[in-house]
Scaffold this motif. Sequence first.
Motif, mmCIF file in Angstrom:
data_model
loop_
_atom_site.group_PDB
_atom_site.id
_atom_site.type_symbol
_atom_site.label_atom_id
_atom_site.label_comp_id
_atom_site.label_asym_id
_atom_site.label_seq_id
_atom_site.Cartn_x
_atom_site.Cartn_y
_atom_site.Cartn_z
ATOM 1 N N SER A 288 0.820 -1.235 0.047
ATOM 2 C CA SER A 288 0.166 0.136 -0.021
ATOM 3 C C SER A 288 0.821 1.185 0.124
ATOM 4 C CB SER A 288 -0.827 0.250 1.266
ATOM 5 O OG SER A 288 -1.249 -1.203 1.822
ATOM 6 N N GLN A 292 0.517 4.104 -2.545
ATOM 7 C CA GLN A 292 0.218 5.675 -2.119
ATOM 8 C C GLN A 292 1.411 6.583 -2.794
ATOM 9 O OE1 GLN A 292 -2.277 6.839 0.002
ATOM 10 N NE2 GLN A 292 -1.381 8.783 -0.861
ATOM 11 N N VAL A 295 0.675 7.436 -6.258
ATOM 12 C CA VAL A 295 -0.399 8.246 -6.056
ATOM 13 C C VAL A 295 0.093 9.900 -5.907
ATOM 14 C CG1 VAL A 295 -2.424 9.123 -4.699
ATOM 15 C CG2 VAL A 295 -2.331 6.661 -5.426
ATOM 16 N N VAL A 307 -8.240 5.282 -6.606
ATOM 17 C CA VAL A 307 -7.538 4.071 -5.943
ATOM 18 C C VAL A 307 -8.440 3.315 -5.893
ATOM 19 C CG1 VAL A 307 -6.457 3.156 -4.212
ATOM 20 C CG2 VAL A 307 -5.709 5.331 -4.693
ATOM 21 N N THR A 309 -9.562 -0.042 -4.205
ATOM 22 C CA THR A 309 -8.748 -1.007 -2.943
ATOM 23 C C THR A 309 -10.093 -1.650 -2.337
ATOM 24 O OG1 THR A 309 -7.987 -0.840 -0.847
ATOM 25 C CG2 THR A 309 -9.538 1.054 -1.460
ATOM 26 N N ARG A 313 -8.752 -1.989 3.369
ATOM 27 C CA ARG A 313 -7.700 -0.630 3.329
ATOM 28 C C ARG A 313 -8.303 0.631 2.801
ATOM 29 N NH1 ARG A 313 -3.216 -4.108 0.072
ATOM 30 N NH2 ARG A 313 -3.143 -5.754 1.221
ATOM 31 N N THR A 316 -6.696 3.596 4.299
ATOM 32 C CA THR A 316 -4.956 3.666 4.280
ATOM 33 C C THR A 316 -4.773 4.760 3.346
ATOM 34 O OG1 THR A 316 -5.220 1.245 4.655
ATOM 35 C CG2 THR A 316 -3.164 2.107 3.855
ATOM 36 N N TYR A 317 -5.473 4.746 2.262
ATOM 37 C CA TYR A 317 -5.020 5.788 1.122
ATOM 38 C C TYR A 317 -5.517 7.381 1.362
ATOM 39 C CZ TYR A 317 -3.672 1.514 -0.946
ATOM 40 O OH TYR A 317 -3.225 0.108 -1.285
ATOM 41 N N SER A 319 -6.214 10.122 -1.172
ATOM 42 C CA SER A 319 -6.303 10.252 -2.631
ATOM 43 C C SER A 319 -7.533 11.159 -2.979
ATOM 44 C CB SER A 319 -6.116 8.883 -3.461
ATOM 45 O OG SER A 319 -5.815 9.356 -4.887
ATOM 46 N N VAL A 322 -11.353 7.515 -3.502
ATOM 47 C CA VAL A 322 -10.906 5.930 -3.136
ATOM 48 C C VAL A 322 -12.185 5.301 -3.189
ATOM 49 C CG1 VAL A 322 -9.850 4.704 -1.396
ATOM 50 C CG2 VAL A 322 -9.036 6.969 -1.698
ATOM 51 N N GLU A 356 -5.239 -1.972 -6.760
ATOM 52 C CA GLU A 356 -4.555 -3.170 -6.016
ATOM 53 C C GLU A 356 -4.693 -4.420 -6.769
ATOM 54 O OE1 GLU A 356 -6.064 -3.485 -2.195
ATOM 55 O OE2 GLU A 356 -5.275 -1.589 -1.303
#
Length: 383
Positions: A288, A292, A295, A307, A309, A313, A316-317, A319, A322, A356
């Motif tokens: 991840s 990231q 990104v 993203v 995902t 997760r 987690t990002y 952006s 997501v 992912e």
Amino acid sequence: MSILYESFILMEEMAVKCLSDVDKQTSNLNMYEVKTLKTHVFFVDKNVDDLNSCPQIIQAASYLQRGELVAFPTETVYGLGANAMSTAAVENIFVAKGRPSDNPLIVHIATTEQLHDIACDIPPVASTLIEHFWPGPLTLVLPKKEAVSSRVTAGLNTVAVRMPNHPIALALIQASGLPIAAPSANRSGRPSPTTAKHVLDDLDGRIAAIVDGGATGVGVESTVIDCTTAIPTILRPGGVTKEDIEQVIGVVDIDRALVEKEAVPKSPGMKYTHYAPKAPLIVVNGSSAFLQQLVNEKRANGLRVGVLTTEERRHTYESDVVIPCGRRNDLRTVAQQLYDVLRAFDETNVDIIYSESFPYEGIGVAIMNRLLKAAGHEQIMEK
Ligand code: TXA
Ligand code: MG
């Protein structure tokens, strides 16, 4: 009031008896903004007891008998059905979808008796697969009977057949009394539809009717296996995994084109780019933190980044957009949501999407096949 109109109203009133409470509410909302009256939407609760006598199913079946197109839910994705024995009816499918004419269709049946009307010289291995996996997301390629329109098989001497595991699909096929040719009910080049809304987004005004039975289950299409080769060969990974099949009939082959980029696929449909989102999609094989970093680099250059995902997760990002697609700890949920999520990205204004990647095991093989096709095989590996 004309007799025709009165009987139509009567039909509608009877039909309401088939609706669940939720369906009754949504059916009044005209939620799909149907642009013309050409595409009739029948709401059917798949859990009602006697689907075979449901007036909506009977009416939808009569459209099929008249050679018209009816979209319906299966356990994988929505199909766009037509009478498989009528060249003219099947021709309508290619027109409505904008489908290349060299891409053959799957014939859907509701009973094993119907199989013998369309396929012949059925090898023992096929009978074993049928016993274990039908009804279900496994399509068998078999020698075809003369009577099947060569428009269905795109001139091949084989025919692809499956018995879907969905009460509405089975009831509709049975009520029509016909084998039903049905590709996925999307415009060619779009993701397969997993809801009636997806079908209407693509085909409203282009087809006679749609039976809305709610979201489909598996989310990716059936596995296609060629039973005419000495060792059966998987042509398209899908709802039934290679592991499931090998447990029943022993070792199977995989079409080389599924593993080698240069090989020509044996299943004509597999050579087409299945779907390319508006924004370029890149599959990332790595952590991840690595994703990231990719990104961040694009955002630093002023691009809006999406993203793809999973629930685990989603936070987690950092952006612009997501979107989680199911849960990584149960890949079946990723398959269920994949096409909906790909369509959702087109509703955003991202410039690029990073996804992912998923393990190549079980249903993960089908997920990665569809994802990489959508990405035009663009991948980045973390070193
Ligand atoms: O889950 C599914 O299979 C869905 C639902 C609606 O049943 N249907 C579906 O159909 O995915 P379609 O048309 O989108 O994909 C059919 C695939 C194509 O890749 C086509 O080339 C392949 O099956 N196919 C059909 N007949 C064939 C044949 N005789 N030999 C080899 N491949 C065949
Ligand atoms: Mg398709």
